[in-house]
Design a protein around this motif. Structure first.
Motif, short mmCIF file in Angstrom:
data_model
loop_
_atom_site.label_atom_id
_atom_site.label_comp_id
_atom_site.label_asym_id
_atom_site.label_seq_id
_atom_site.Cartn_x
_atom_site.Cartn_y
_atom_site.Cartn_z
N ILE A 202 -10.31 0.20 -9.81
CA ILE A 202 -11.53 1.01 -9.70
C ILE A 202 -12.12 1.26 -11.08
O ILE A 202 -13.34 1.12 -11.29
CB ILE A 202 -11.23 2.34 -8.97
CG1 ILE A 202 -10.92 2.06 -7.50
CG2 ILE A 202 -12.40 3.31 -9.08
CD1 ILE A 202 -10.30 3.21 -6.76
N LEU A 203 -11.27 1.60 -12.04
CA LEU A 203 -11.75 1.84 -13.40
C LEU A 203 -12.37 0.58 -13.99
O LEU A 203 -13.41 0.62 -14.66
CB LEU A 203 -10.60 2.33 -14.29
CG LEU A 203 -10.09 3.75 -14.01
CD1 LEU A 203 -8.89 4.07 -14.87
CD2 LEU A 203 -11.21 4.76 -14.26
N THR A 204 -11.72 -0.55 -13.72
CA THR A 204 -12.25 -1.83 -14.24
C THR A 204 -13.62 -2.11 -13.65
O THR A 204 -14.55 -2.51 -14.35
CB THR A 204 -11.28 -2.97 -13.90
OG1 THR A 204 -9.99 -2.63 -14.36
CG2 THR A 204 -11.73 -4.27 -14.54
N CYS B 165 -0.81 2.09 -6.01
CA CYS B 165 -1.74 3.17 -6.37
C CYS B 165 -2.24 3.00 -7.80
O CYS B 165 -3.44 3.13 -8.08
CB CYS B 165 -1.06 4.52 -6.22
SG CYS B 165 -0.73 4.94 -4.50
N LEU B 166 -1.30 2.67 -8.70
CA LEU B 166 -1.70 2.46 -10.09
C LEU B 166 -2.64 1.27 -10.20
O LEU B 166 -3.64 1.31 -10.93
CB LEU B 166 -0.45 2.23 -10.95
CG LEU B 166 0.43 3.46 -11.18
CD1 LEU B 166 1.70 3.08 -11.90
CD2 LEU B 166 -0.34 4.52 -11.97
N THR C 13 0.82 -1.22 0.00
CA THR C 13 0.00 0.00 0.00
C THR C 13 0.85 1.26 0.00
O THR C 13 0.35 2.35 -0.27
CB THR C 13 -0.92 0.03 1.24
OG1 THR C 13 -0.15 -0.27 2.38
CG2 THR C 13 -2.05 -0.96 1.11
N LYS C 14 2.12 1.10 0.32
CA LYS C 14 3.00 2.28 0.34
C LYS C 14 3.71 2.50 -1.00
O LYS C 14 4.46 3.46 -1.15
CB LYS C 14 4.05 2.13 1.45
CG LYS C 14 3.42 2.15 2.85
CD LYS C 14 4.44 1.79 3.90
CE LYS C 14 3.76 1.69 5.27
NZ LYS C 14 4.65 1.11 6.27
N SER C 15 3.48 1.62 -1.94
CA SER C 15 4.21 1.71 -3.20
C SER C 15 3.38 2.41 -4.28
O SER C 15 2.14 2.43 -4.22
CB SER C 15 4.61 0.32 -3.68
OG SER C 15 3.45 -0.41 -3.98
N ALA C 16 4.09 2.94 -5.26
CA ALA C 16 3.42 3.63 -6.37
C ALA C 16 2.65 2.63 -7.24
O ALA C 16 1.57 2.93 -7.75
CB ALA C 16 4.45 4.35 -7.22
#
Lengths: 102, 388
Positions: B104-106, B97-98, B91-94
């Motif tokens: 969410i988009l899916t 986030c991607l 959860t702390k990694s970039a």
């Protein structure tokens, strides 16, 4: 209220001997004749289910130049489950306190 | 402890240490401490009991059990700990986030576009070739309500249409069946054969299953279980009249709503203007648009005011309210629209109540009548066709 946990016969047997006063792994092995590879995973499962509680022997043991033991005792849930297991496995009832702790 | 028992004890210790590598790091120290303690007492107990001769093999056997115990730890604890660790770190990694944004988009894409189709695929309707089953209703362009179809239209379609295999009528209302209130659907005799419905014992209804069947009913599976505890009665009393029970439907069967407990086989509408719900089976490879155009043309050919069929649409029962196809034949000119609108309202009003004043284009009366249109749909039906 949480549903009663259904135990296997072996787990019920381990629970029964713990209730009879056998409170550490090797003692349980001696009483039941079960192998260590059977007894200890059962103890883990019973502990995880909240039927038994484990605690380390007080530090005084170290003063006696021997390693500490890990003791197990029944919780209230464990006592209730044991009663239910007794109904399910009637032969467990035949184990008297004397036989459990010779 | 004599020398003979030292070597097995050493081997047992090595085995326990080896097994300890299987135990998750966090629990490893405690785990090893317990096993070493147990080994000590095992050795001591065997010594005290004078069983030192067998102690060696027993201690090794005892220590081998540590592998089973460690394996239990590995399978029950490791995955949970590893998961927590992975989540906490991830959860702390970039990249997390991607990944989250992508997820969410899916989800949005799937739920907005594909879900109805997915749902239709997963919850396949219990009909034969459900993709060819279509309900037909009249709609209103502005009020977005649907009304049933006139019974005489259905008769015309049955005889004149080349694109449909059959048409059945239905509507339902609340009735008392054996002193139990339930929704009772009144359906035409071809309703079940048209859908390809099955009975409890997996028989399909034949096209002649309900011929010469006066006062017949079919029970829904749920109603049969709840009201009759799975024992099919020979007859039921519905609103004071006795009906013969022909069959019990398969438990998968439902149509538009699952509330219908009893299906009465009707004998057709009492009058030619009565409206009912209509379900049709299209011939293979016939599209909704083709069927709609033909059904509209058949109605128009009978001299029905074309306005009545302008808001004619079909709806797939499979996708429920998702795929609604409206007719596009809106009037092009405003005057034309207005005149047809008046004509339509006049026709509807005339059917409901005398509205001669409106026909004289009295503006006040027109307003009243227009207002009454809102009440038409509520007052015209004392039953439900699932259109609201």
């Amino acid at each position: 209220m949480k549903d009663e946990i259904k135990l296997t016969h072996t787990s019920a047997l381990v629970l029964k001997v713990i209730s009879g006063g056998c409170n550490y792994g090797f003692d349980i092995m001696e009483r039941t004749g079960l192998q260590s590879g059977t007894v200890y995973p059962i103890l883990r499962r019973l502990e995880e289910s909240g039927l038994i509680l484990a605690r380390w022997e007080p530090q005084a043991a170290q003063q006696l130049q021997r390693p500490q033991r890990r003791y197990y005792k029944l919780t209230r849930a464990g006592e209730r489950t044991l009663v239910m297991a007794g109904l399910r496995y009637p032969l467990l009832q035949n184990l008297t306190a004397g036989e459990e702790k010779r | 402890v004599n020398r003979r028992s030292i070597e097995p004890c050493l081997l047992a210790r090595c085995l326990i240490r080896a097994a300890a590598w299987m135990v998750p790091f966090r629990s490893r120290a405690d785990w090893q401490r317990e096993w070493m303690g147990e080994l000590h007492y095992a050795q001591q107990t065997l010594w005290e009991k004078g069983r030192e001769m067998a102690a060696g093999s027993r201690l090794v056997g005892f220590a081998l059990g540590a592998f089973q115990d460690a394996a239990w730890y590995r399978t029950h604890t490791w995955s949970r700990e590893h998961f927590k660790w992975t989540v906490a770190r991830g959860t702390k990694s970039a990249s997390f986030c991607l990944f989250a944004i992508g997820l969410i988009l899916t989800v949005i894409t799937v739920t907005s576009g594909s879900l109805p189709r997915t749902r239709a695929a997963l919850l396949r309707l219990p009909y034969t070739d459900p993709d060819r089953i279509v309900t037909v209703a009249q709609g209103d362009a502005t009020l977005a309500v649907r009304s049933g179809i006139r019974d005489e239209w259905v008769r015309w379609w049955r005889t004149d249409s080349h694109l449909i295999e059959g048409a059945a009528t239905y509507f339902w209302s609340e009735k008392t069946v054996d002193r139990r209130g339930t929704q009772v659907a009144t359906v035409s005799s071809v309703f079940f054969p048209l859908l390809g419905a099955q009975t409890e014992d997996k028989r399909r209804f034949a096209s002649n299953s309900f011929e010469n069947c006066g006062n017949c009913v079919v029970l829904s599976n749920d109603f049969w279980r709840k009201a009759y505890h799975g024992k099919a009665p020979a007859s039921v009393v519905m609103n004071g009249t006795r009906f013969r029970v022909i069959a019990v439907l398969n438990k998968e069967f439902w149509f538009l709503t699952r509330r219908i407990g009893v299906w009465e086989i009707g004998r057709g509408a009492a009058n030619r203007n009565a409206k009912t719900g209509v379900v049709i089976r299209l011939r293979p490879d016939v599209t909704d648009a083709q069927a709609r155009a033909e059904l509209v043309s058949i109605v128009q050919a009978q001299g029905v005011n074309p306005w009545s069929s302008l808001y004619f649409f079909t709806e797939h029962t499979g996708s429920r309210s998702v795929l609604v196809l409206r007719a596009r034949a809106y009037p092009r000119r405003r005057n034309d629209f207005a005149s047809r609108s008046r004509e339509f309202r006049a026709m509807e009003c005339a059917r409901i109540r005398p509205c001669a004043v409106f026909l004289l284009q009295d503006r006040i009366a027109a307003r009243r009548c227009a207002a009454s249109r809102f009440g038409i749909y509520a007052s015209a039906f004392d039953h439900d066709v699932g259109g609201y």
